[in-house]
Design a protein around this motif. Structure first.
Motif: not given
Length: 175
Positions: A15-30
């Motif tokens: 749940l440490r979102s900002f260090s998770n690659l998936w969060y940044w992928i979701v941000l870019a795709v969004m």
């Protein structure tokens, strides 16, 4: 080595979102998706219509009319409730994120808040299109897309800055 279920879940779901690659992928795709689909019309269709492609011009006009009517009907029927619900959720996320320091809520807020602004901007553009009788659809969709992209640049910068700050503050120099 037998891990209890909650420890295993915590290892798998970070749940440490900002260090998770998936969060940044979701941000870019969004942001990519939001800037490609302008009021439900794919932007490549808008470009082909600008170049004079007859079929794309007709399809763009139909899609714009259908989506504008859909958006404005939703706003007329449930706009107040949707706004109240969005404000409730965003306020809860902001309070949990920044008052109680829950990183996951900060991350979700930084995804959802700009999308509410894009939604409001979409309603504004839809009202403009309807008010002008759907005259000059490509121009209004182009301006809408440029505005969404500028908003995306600002919020990607804010999210990246905040994410780096959280990562440095939580785990300075990887120690």
């Amino acid at each position: 080595m037998d891990l209890p279920f909650l420890d295993l879940a915590r290892e798998v779901i970070d749940l440490r979102s900002f260090s998770n690659l998936w969060y940044w992928i979701v941000l870019a795709v969004m942001w990519s998706t939001v800037s490609h689909w302008v009021l439900g019309v794919p932007y490549d269709m808008v470009q082909r219509a600008n170049r004079g492609h007859e079929r794309s011009t007709q399809d763009m006009a139909v899609l714009a009319r259908v989506n504008v009517n859909r958006i404005l009907t939703i706003v007329e029927v449930s706009g107040v409730w949707a706004t109240a619900f969005a404000a409730f959720i965003l306020t809860g996320l902001a309070v949990l994120g920044w008052i109680y320091n829950v990183e996951f809520c900060q991350a979700v807020f930084l995804l959802m808040f700009p999308m509410t602004l894009v939604g409001a901007w979409s309603v504004r553009t839809a009202r403009k299109l309807r008010a002008t009788g759907f005259q000059d659809v490509p121009r209004l969709l182009r301006y809408h897309r440029i505005g969404v992209q500028m908003l995306g640049v600002v919020f990607i910068f804010i999210t990246a800055f905040w994410g780096m700050w959280v990562n440095v503050r939580v785990n300075p120099l990887g120690m």
